[in-house]
Design a protein around this motif. Structure first.
Motif, PDB file in Angstrom:
ATOM      1  N   ALA C 323       0.832  -1.208   0.000  1.00 10.11           N
ATOM      2  CA  ALA C 323       0.000   0.000   0.000  1.00 10.11           C
ATOM      3  C   ALA C 323       0.868   1.259   0.000  1.00 10.11           C
ATOM      4  CB  ALA C 323      -0.925  -0.015   1.218  1.00 10.11           C
ATOM      5  N   TYR C 324       1.913   1.247   0.816  1.00 10.68           N
ATOM      6  CA  TYR C 324       2.836   2.385   0.834  1.00 10.68           C
ATOM      7  C   TYR C 324       3.509   2.562  -0.521  1.00 10.68           C
ATOM      8  CZ  TYR C 324       2.985   3.738   5.804  1.00 10.68           C
ATOM      9  OH  TYR C 324       2.708   4.236   7.047  1.00 10.68           O
ATOM     10  N   PHE C 325       3.889   1.439  -1.117  1.00  9.61           N
ATOM     11  CA  PHE C 325       4.545   1.470  -2.431  1.00  9.61           C
ATOM     12  C   PHE C 325       3.633   2.156  -3.448  1.00  9.61           C
ATOM     13  CE2 PHE C 325       5.772  -0.286  -6.514  1.00  9.61           C
ATOM     14  CZ  PHE C 325       7.154  -0.277  -6.449  1.00  9.61           C
ATOM     15  N   VAL C 326       2.369   1.700  -3.447  1.00  7.81           N
ATOM     16  CA  VAL C 326       1.403   2.278  -4.382  1.00  7.81           C
ATOM     17  C   VAL C 326       1.220   3.776  -4.089  1.00  7.81           C
ATOM     18  CG1 VAL C 326      -1.013   2.231  -5.132  1.00  7.81           C
ATOM     19  CG2 VAL C 326       0.239   0.083  -4.758  1.00  7.81           C
ATOM     20  N   ALA C 327       1.101   4.089  -2.776  1.00 10.06           N
ATOM     21  CA  ALA C 327       0.909   5.494  -2.403  1.00 10.06           C
ATOM     22  C   ALA C 327       2.038   6.357  -2.957  1.00 10.06           C
ATOM     23  CB  ALA C 327       0.855   5.624  -0.883  1.00 10.06           C
ATOM     24  N   ALA C 328       3.266   5.855  -2.865  1.00  5.87           N
ATOM     25  CA  ALA C 328       4.410   6.628  -3.352  1.00  5.87           C
ATOM     26  C   ALA C 328       4.394   6.711  -4.866  1.00  5.87           C
ATOM     27  CB  ALA C 328       5.701   5.977  -2.863  1.00  5.87           C
ATOM     28  N   LYS C 329       4.000   5.607  -5.507  1.00  2.00           N
ATOM     29  CA  LYS C 329       4.033   5.557  -6.970  1.00  2.00           C
ATOM     30  C   LYS C 329       2.969   6.444  -7.602  1.00  2.00           C
ATOM     31  CE  LYS C 329       7.397   3.609  -8.742  1.00  2.00           C
ATOM     32  NZ  LYS C 329       8.444   4.591  -8.991  1.00  2.00           N
ATOM     33  N   VAL C 330       1.735   6.390  -7.060  1.00  3.00           N
ATOM     34  CA  VAL C 330       0.661   7.178  -7.669  1.00  3.00           C
ATOM     35  C   VAL C 330       0.494   8.530  -6.972  1.00  3.00           C
ATOM     36  CG1 VAL C 330      -0.562   5.092  -8.353  1.00  3.00           C
ATOM     37  CG2 VAL C 330      -1.226   6.263  -6.261  1.00  3.00           C
ATOM     38  N   ASN C 331       1.423   8.818  -6.028  1.00  2.40           N
ATOM     39  CA  ASN C 331       1.398  10.124  -5.389  1.00  2.40           C
ATOM     40  C   ASN C 331       0.122  10.367  -4.604  1.00  2.40           C
ATOM     41  OD1 ASN C 331       3.300  11.972  -5.045  1.00  2.40           O
ATOM     42  ND2 ASN C 331       3.022  13.023  -7.004  1.00  2.40           N
ATOM     43  N   SER C 332      -0.324   9.374  -3.859  1.00  2.53           N
ATOM     44  CA  SER C 332      -1.612   9.528  -3.192  1.00  2.53           C
ATOM     45  C   SER C 332      -1.438   9.543  -1.686  1.00  2.53           C
ATOM     46  CB  SER C 332      -2.551   8.384  -3.589  1.00  2.53           C
ATOM     47  OG  SER C 332      -3.579   8.275  -2.647  1.00  2.53           O
ATOM     48  N   ALA C 333      -1.694  10.699  -1.080  1.00  5.24           N
ATOM     49  CA  ALA C 333      -1.611  10.803   0.373  1.00  5.24           C
ATOM     50  C   ALA C 333      -2.722  10.004   1.029  1.00  5.24           C
ATOM     51  CB  ALA C 333      -1.699  12.262   0.793  1.00  5.24           C
ATOM     52  N   ARG C 334      -3.829   9.829   0.310  1.00  5.24           N
ATOM     53  CA  ARG C 334      -4.948   9.084   0.877  1.00  5.24           C
ATOM     54  C   ARG C 334      -4.561   7.623   1.085  1.00  5.24           C
ATOM     55  NH1 ARG C 334     -10.744   9.712  -1.800  1.00  5.24           N
ATOM     56  NH2 ARG C 334     -11.453   7.899  -0.649  1.00  5.24           N
ATOM     57  N   ILE C 335      -3.929   7.034   0.067  1.00 10.18           N
ATOM     58  CA  ILE C 335      -3.480   5.647   0.203  1.00 10.18           C
ATOM     59  C   ILE C 335      -2.419   5.567   1.299  1.00 10.18           C
ATOM     60  CG2 ILE C 335      -2.453   3.679  -1.004  1.00 10.18           C
ATOM     61  CD1 ILE C 335      -3.650   4.743  -3.558  1.00 10.18           C
ATOM     62  N   ALA C 336      -1.569   6.595   1.377  1.00 10.53           N
ATOM     63  CA  ALA C 336      -0.534   6.599   2.416  1.00 10.53           C
ATOM     64  C   ALA C 336      -1.179   6.536   3.796  1.00 10.53           C
ATOM     65  CB  ALA C 336       0.328   7.853   2.293  1.00 10.53           C
ATOM     66  N   ARG C 337      -2.285   7.250   3.977  1.00 15.41           N
ATOM     67  CA  ARG C 337      -2.945   7.257   5.283  1.00 15.41           C
ATOM     68  C   ARG C 337      -3.543   5.889   5.594  1.00 15.41           C
ATOM     69  NH1 ARG C 337      -4.586  12.768   3.298  1.00 15.41           N
ATOM     70  NH2 ARG C 337      -2.939  14.044   4.223  1.00 15.41           N
ATOM     71  N   VAL C 338      -4.138   5.271   4.574  1.00 12.29           N
ATOM     72  CA  VAL C 338      -4.667   3.913   4.765  1.00 12.29           C
ATOM     73  C   VAL C 338      -3.526   2.980   5.168  1.00 12.29           C
ATOM     74  CG1 VAL C 338      -5.720   1.935   3.599  1.00 12.29           C
ATOM     75  CG2 VAL C 338      -6.558   4.250   3.149  1.00 12.29           C
ATOM     76  N   ALA C 339      -2.420   3.069   4.436  1.00 13.18           N
ATOM     77  CA  ALA C 339      -1.278   2.196   4.722  1.00 13.18           C
ATOM     78  C   ALA C 339      -0.755   2.433   6.132  1.00 13.18           C
ATOM     79  CB  ALA C 339      -0.168   2.438   3.701  1.00 13.18           C
ATOM     80  N   ALA C 340      -0.788   3.696   6.567  1.00 14.48           N
ATOM     81  CA  ALA C 340      -0.267   4.018   7.896  1.00 14.48           C
ATOM     82  C   ALA C 340      -1.104   3.351   8.983  1.00 14.48           C
ATOM     83  CB  ALA C 340      -0.234   5.531   8.092  1.00 14.48           C
ATOM     84  N   VAL C 341      -2.420   3.500   8.869  1.00 14.64           N
ATOM     85  CA  VAL C 341      -3.301   2.867   9.862  1.00 14.64           C
ATOM     86  C   VAL C 341      -3.100   1.353   9.833  1.00 14.64           C
ATOM     87  CG1 VAL C 341      -5.703   2.469  10.501  1.00 14.64           C
ATOM     88  CG2 VAL C 341      -4.988   4.724   9.727  1.00 14.64           C
ATOM     89  N   TRP C 342      -2.976   0.814   8.649  1.00 15.21           N
ATOM     90  CA  TRP C 342      -2.783  -0.623   8.442  1.00 15.21           C
ATOM     91  C   TRP C 342      -1.490  -1.091   9.138  1.00 15.21           C
ATOM     92  CZ3 TRP C 342      -3.138  -2.796   2.737  1.00 15.21           C
ATOM     93  CH2 TRP C 342      -3.316  -4.193   2.784  1.00 15.21           C
ATOM     94  N   THR C 343      -0.418  -0.334   8.945  1.00 15.88           N
ATOM     95  CA  THR C 343       0.859  -0.698   9.572  1.00 15.88           C
ATOM     96  C   THR C 343       0.751  -0.668  11.082  1.00 15.88           C
ATOM     97  OG1 THR C 343       1.954   0.376   7.719  1.00 15.88           O
ATOM     98  CG2 THR C 343       3.330  -0.185   9.608  1.00 15.88           C
ATOM     99  N   VAL C 344       0.126   0.394  11.597  1.00 18.28           N
ATOM    100  CA  VAL C 344      -0.011   0.505  13.053  1.00 18.28           C
ATOM    101  C   VAL C 344      -0.728  -0.726  13.596  1.00 18.28           C
ATOM    102  CG1 VAL C 344      -1.179   1.791  14.874  1.00 18.28           C
ATOM    103  CG2 VAL C 344       0.121   3.007  13.133  1.00 18.28           C
ATOM    104  N   LEU C 345      -1.825  -1.116  12.937  1.00 17.74           N
ATOM    105  CA  LEU C 345      -2.546  -2.314  13.369  1.00 17.74           C
ATOM    106  C   LEU C 345      -1.637  -3.537  13.310  1.00 17.74           C
ATOM    107  CD1 LEU C 345      -6.031  -1.777  11.662  1.00 17.74           C
ATOM    108  CD2 LEU C 345      -5.432  -1.505  14.075  1.00 17.74           C
ATOM    109  N   GLY C 346      -0.831  -3.608  12.245  1.00 13.94           N
ATOM    110  CA  GLY C 346       0.051  -4.764  12.069  1.00 13.94           C
ATOM    111  C   GLY C 346       1.094  -4.871  13.170  1.00 13.94           C
ATOM    112  N   ILE C 347       1.666  -3.727  13.566  1.00 14.70           N
ATOM    113  CA  ILE C 347       2.694  -3.777  14.607  1.00 14.70           C
ATOM    114  C   ILE C 347       2.055  -4.125  15.946  1.00 14.70           C
ATOM    115  CG2 ILE C 347       4.555  -2.491  15.738  1.00 14.70           C
ATOM    116  CD1 ILE C 347       4.946  -3.069  12.681  1.00 14.70           C
ATOM    117  N   VAL C 348       0.859  -3.569  16.188  1.00 12.29           N
ATOM    118  CA  VAL C 348       0.142  -3.922  17.417  1.00 12.29           C
ATOM    119  C   VAL C 348      -0.128  -5.428  17.433  1.00 12.29           C
ATOM    120  CG1 VAL C 348      -2.056  -3.669  18.646  1.00 12.29           C
ATOM    121  CG2 VAL C 348      -0.872  -1.649  17.773  1.00 12.29           C
ATOM    122  N   LEU C 349      -0.554  -5.949  16.288  1.00 15.25           N
ATOM    123  CA  LEU C 349      -0.819  -7.391  16.195  1.00 15.25           C
ATOM    124  C   LEU C 349       0.438  -8.189  16.515  1.00 15.25           C
ATOM    125  CD1 LEU C 349      -2.711  -9.733  15.382  1.00 15.25           C
ATOM    126  CD2 LEU C 349      -1.861  -9.487  13.049  1.00 15.25           C
TER     127      LEU C 349
END
Lengths: 44, 303, 408
Positions: C323-349
């Motif tokens: 998701a972060y990769f895509v966010a960087a590639k398509v220049n989308s801060a929205r995807i970056a935010r999704v990826a960020a929340v996703w990562t946080v959940l992943g580290i908590v998990l």
């Protein structure tokens, strides 16, 4: 080698940590002196 | 940004590798330290499950005033019990098909290389000169890392005490030993299933017993090498894995497990300043427009 | 908002100016009547009595902890996750001060504040869990268990808390108008940043190394001699992601304070962060497999725990990485935010997997936190958010103070 691993570590770790902390303090002094002189020279 | 991250990670990995390497460098099978330590040998083929040792232990440690008769209650064997804040030793029953059950007395194993001592951040646990692993409640902060670390799951905690909770475990009656007496449980055992003596002698006794009665014992002295060896040892008629003893703990002394990581600590403390200040000096020189003062590129950027 | 403190200003003027956001008391109190505050008050009404019970009746009266499960939610979530998610402070401080990436300057102060408050409330959570919390200074002043990983954690968290406070001090002094002290503290910046990175490296990895002593209790898939490196790397990913999450929330909650910012520029910074986060997560993903290979744990992948492991590593490491990769590639801060929340959940998990979900995997029964443990955790998080808001509303955290322009 009459020490258990644990006894040995109680000694070695204490030494290692003390040296490392002393180094950290020495490093900051070392660095600041090293670069302070060079900068002064530059300004002069 | 990518450059900075990569630098971090490379360094972090290097630390990990150094740490792991340090562990591997010293053979885990390093010869066990031999001292005139006292120990205990429990012969499980002799135990009849009378629980008199529990009674004697509770009396010696002032855990319970219950009369001896109350320990005749066999219903406690319905469940497998573990050591607890108010019982430092427990006897459990393991039923066998067509044969009499095996009774197992459990308590702190008094490791030669105690995991609890290795884990304790205030050094509240100590291997005493006599052999028992002893606990100093005046230092304990109650973090319970010792309980996480103990491979035998023996220490317990006084969860219901709000102000003075202690970690509790068998001390092999260290006070009695120092008075020239035997541990309470060894004294009281009517079947002489618990033998107190110098560890080395007990080890010889255990191997002699196994050699003389190969039909009565499995060929294993539990505690001879487990987790680097323990001062409390067992011999048994059935494999220890069937009696609730952990069999996956290996022979490596537990302090070895964190030794590699701990070695990386002084390395990070000494290497990181060089790497990070180096990066700072490099970046400072590279982008003087970002820095407040004019920077002598020639001197500060030198790699 | 007035910014200078006149020497002859009366105490009430100071209070109004510094604490009440320049409003008369009654008006200030009126502004507190919001749905968020109502919920927070409700939480505190439940949490504070439980705190009382915990410290007067003991741990048994409030938790489901027992001798088999000595550590529960308070260690697994409040401490392990709290520290990992507070890693943004050292990431941003080193990016700005050491690597001179000035585009992250505006993100640094909120990240350092989150880091400081994160650690502060980790210590608060720890006090709930410790049997005798008033002995917290013992490893520093009374008895030294130098062989213990916990000894390192204790020292480093204490020192790092101090370092982060120093790093945040300029904002406090700007708020109070103490120019000279601020100037003095600023001189410590580089030293504090380097020391902060050292301490973070060590205690983030030490939190993982704690579990090295439990090889029979942590599940073989999660137990690894690489666990210190895994914890450190994933903490960087968590820290970077928290910076993005935080900026997202700040722009919603404190939009008045950030209105001077060009939204497009903010998005650009987010995309930049995604690039770094993608690289870190990718590295972490690789390390996860190297750890498996190092311990030769492949066969465990084909058990039910293996499936759960793959959920974590594919679903919550590789997933957000892509998701972060895509966010960087398509220049989308929205995807970056999704990826960020996703990562946080992943580290908590991950932290919960190591410390709770798979801990004591050979035990016939599992520990489930009591409702009071959850309540205390929620209370601590709420207290953290309230403190964060209190400080952000008063100190120059999200904006640059007009009297103190960026000097670098």
């Amino acid at each position: 080698m009459d020490h258990t691993v644990h006894e040995m570590m109680m000694i070695t770790k204490a030494h290692e940590y003390l040296i490392a902390i002393a180094f950290l303090i020495a490093f900051s002094a070392f660095w600041s002196f090293l670069f302070r002189t060079s900068r002064k020279k530059h300004h002069e | 940004m990518a450059v900075s991250r990569r630098g971090f990670l490379k360094a972090a990995c290097a630390t990990g590798v150094v740490g792991v390497g340090a562990t591997a460098a010293r053979p885990a099978e390093a010869a066990q330290v031999k001292r005139p330590w006292m120990g205990m040998l429990t012969d499980l083929s002799l135990c009849v499950g009378c629980r008199k040792c529990e009674y004697a232990c509770n009396k010696a440690n002032a855990l319970s005033d219950d009369a001896l008769e109350t320990y005749d209650d066999k219903s406690v064997f319905e469940q497998t019990r573990r050591t607890d804040a108010d019982r430092f030793t427990v006897v459990n029953r393991f039923d066998r098909e067509g044969q009499p059950p095996v009774f197992v007395k459990r308590q702190c194993m008094h490791c030669i290389e105690p995991a609890c001592a290795s884990a304790c951040l205030v050094a509240a646990f100590k291997k005493s000169d006599e052999g028992p692993v002893i606990y100093d409640e005046s230092l304990c902060i109650g973090c319970r890392y010792c309980m996480v670390a103990c491979p035998f799951g023996m220490p317990a905690f006084e969860y219901s005490k709000p102000f003075t909770p202690r970690v509790t475990k068998c001390s092999m009656c260290i006070e009695r030993l120092r008075d020239g007496e035997q541990p309470a449980c060894a004294c009281v055992c009517p079947e002489e299933a618990i033998t107190f003596g110098p560890r080395e002698e007990l080890l010889t006794l255990a191997h002699d017993k196994i050699r003389e009665h190969p039909d009565r014992y499995v060929d294993h002295v539990y505690g001879e090498t487990e987790a680097g060896g323990t001062n409390w040892m067992y011999i048994s008629p059935v494999p220890f894995g069937d009696l609730g003893f952990p069999t996956d703990i290996g022979t490596k002394p537990y302090p070895e497990l964190t030794k590699g990581f701990l070695s990386s600590v002084p390395l990070v403390l000494t290497l990181w300043p060089m790497l990070l200040m180096g990066a700072y000096a490099f970046n400072n020189a590279r982008g003087p427009e970002l820095a407040g003062a004019p920077v002598n590129t020639h001197e500060e950027g030198g790699q | 908002m007035s910014t200078t403190l006149h020497p002859d200003a009366s105490w009430s003027a100071w209070t109004r100016d510094k604490l009440l956001l320049g409003l008369p008391l009654r008006e200030y109190l009126r502004t507190l009547k919001t749905p968020f505050n109502a919920v927070a008050a409700l939480i505190l009404c439940v949490g504070l009595p439980i705190t009382w019970i915990r410290f007067t009746q003991g741990i048994a009266a409030t938790t489901n902890l027992n001798n088999d499960y000595p550590w529960g939610l308070w260690i697994g979530f409040d401490v392990l996750c709290g520290v990992a998610l507070a890693a943004g402070g050292f990431c941003m401080a080193s990016a700005v001060h050491l690597f001179k990436l000035k585009q992250y300057y505006t993100l640094m102060r909120p990240a350092i504040l989150t880091g400081f408050l994160g650690y502060f409330f980790v210590v608060v959570g720890l006090c709930f869990d410790l049997g005798r919390p008033w002995r917290l200074p013992y490893p520093m002043f009374v008895s030294y268990g130098v062989t213990s990983v916990m000894f390192l954690v204790g020292w480093h968290v204490a020192l790092y808390l101090t370092v982060q406070f120093l790093e945040f001090c300029p904002a406090i002094f700007e708020w109070l108008g103490w120019k000279r002290v601020r100037h003095w503290v600023l001189k410590l910046t580089i030293g504090a940043t380097v020391f902060g990175v050292i301490l973070s490296t060590l205690h983030q990895s030490a939190l993982g190394a704690l579990f090295l002593l439990a090889p029979t209790k942590v599940h073989p898939l999660w137990y690894s001699s690489f666990i210190p490196v895994l914890f450190f790397t994933s903490a960087i990913a968590a820290g970077l992601s928290m910076v993005i999450v935080e900026s997202m929330l700040s722009h919603r909650v404190f939009h008045r304070q950030v209105q001077h910012e060009d939204p497009q520029q903010v998005d650009q910074v987010m995309v930049g962060l995604s690039r770094s986060a993608a690289v870190v997560l990718f590295t972490y993903f690789c390390l996860k497999w190297i750890a498996l290979a190092h311990e030769d744990r492949w066969a465990w992948l084909f058990t039910s725990y293996g499936a759960w492991y793959l959920v974590e590593v594919i679903g919550f490491v590789l997933g957000p990485c892509i998701a972060y990769f895509v966010a960087a590639k398509v220049n989308s801060a929205r995807i970056a935010r999704v990826a960020a929340v996703w990562t946080v959940l992943g580290i908590v998990l991950n932290r919960l997997n190591v410390s709770i979900f798979t801990f004591n995997w050979q035990m016939p029964y599992r520990y489930v936190p009591s409702w009071m443990e959850f309540a205390v955790t929620i209370t601590i998080v709420t207290a953290g958010l309230l403190t964060f808001r209190f400080m952000v509303n008063r100190m120059p955290v999200l904006y640059v103070h007009p009297e103190y322009p960026v000097e670098e």
